[in-house]
Design a protein around this motif. Sequence first.
Motif: not given
Length: 276
Positions: A266-274
């Motif tokens: 959803n809007y504002r949710d976190t997506v992480t790149i490692n």
Amino acid sequence: MAIITLTTDFGYKDHFVGAVKGAILSNLTDINIVDISHAIGPFNIQECAYILKNAYRSFPKGTVHIVGVDSEVSPENEHMVVQVDGHYFVSANSGVISLITSEVQPEKVVQIDLPNSRPTAFPVLNVFVQVACHIARGGKLEVIGKPLESLKEIRDFEPRITNEGKTISGNVIYIDNYGNVVTNIQKSLFEAYRNGRDFEIIARTTKIRQVHQSYNGIVNYNLERNQRKGPGDALALFNSAGYIELAIYKSDLNSVGGASTLLGLNYRDTVTINFL
């Protein structure tokens, strides 16, 4: 012929869009009015900025853009006109213009101060239309206001670099009509920290280890159909605006679902790149 665009969160059920267009035409009969979007989420500044930033460049220089999102005037939300990149934005100082101009320096910023103007519940109609029509006629900005020193900035949506440059944490800033999820992580930032390393993009329980240049980049046409990835599979790509986007190939929110529903984002949710 002059052009005035409209970007609002008004929707289409109410009279607002029609009233604004009617008022423009009452002031200027020789004008092109273009709807960019009236489906912005209510008061969603980030979504408004994303759509408008990626649309305005396709218009000719001199176009006037009315921004009707969170437009009610207050001591902390002044009405203003920003001249940038040859375009004019008539808006409230809500932070939306600073997001649009993050990579381009404004040429002029003017706080609107119309004679005998009073606060109103419909400032797009009562204030912004007058100002936009004045500019479209070739009027000078100095006539409708005074210089404004600074634009309000929104910093809570900037990607964060942690773990000594091995991790980028971003947020969902937009979900499109297909359910595709746009993050605030730009290709330039991704490439600046990647340094040739492998990586994984983590969105809740989903991990993706490749970024494509197009949606059908996920399909290996050298394989037999029953061996290929295809409709229903998740992918990441650099979208046309230069942001990392998560998608479901050939998704449909009305049937099989899209990335937002199938990945639970959803809007504002976190997506992480490692970076590995």
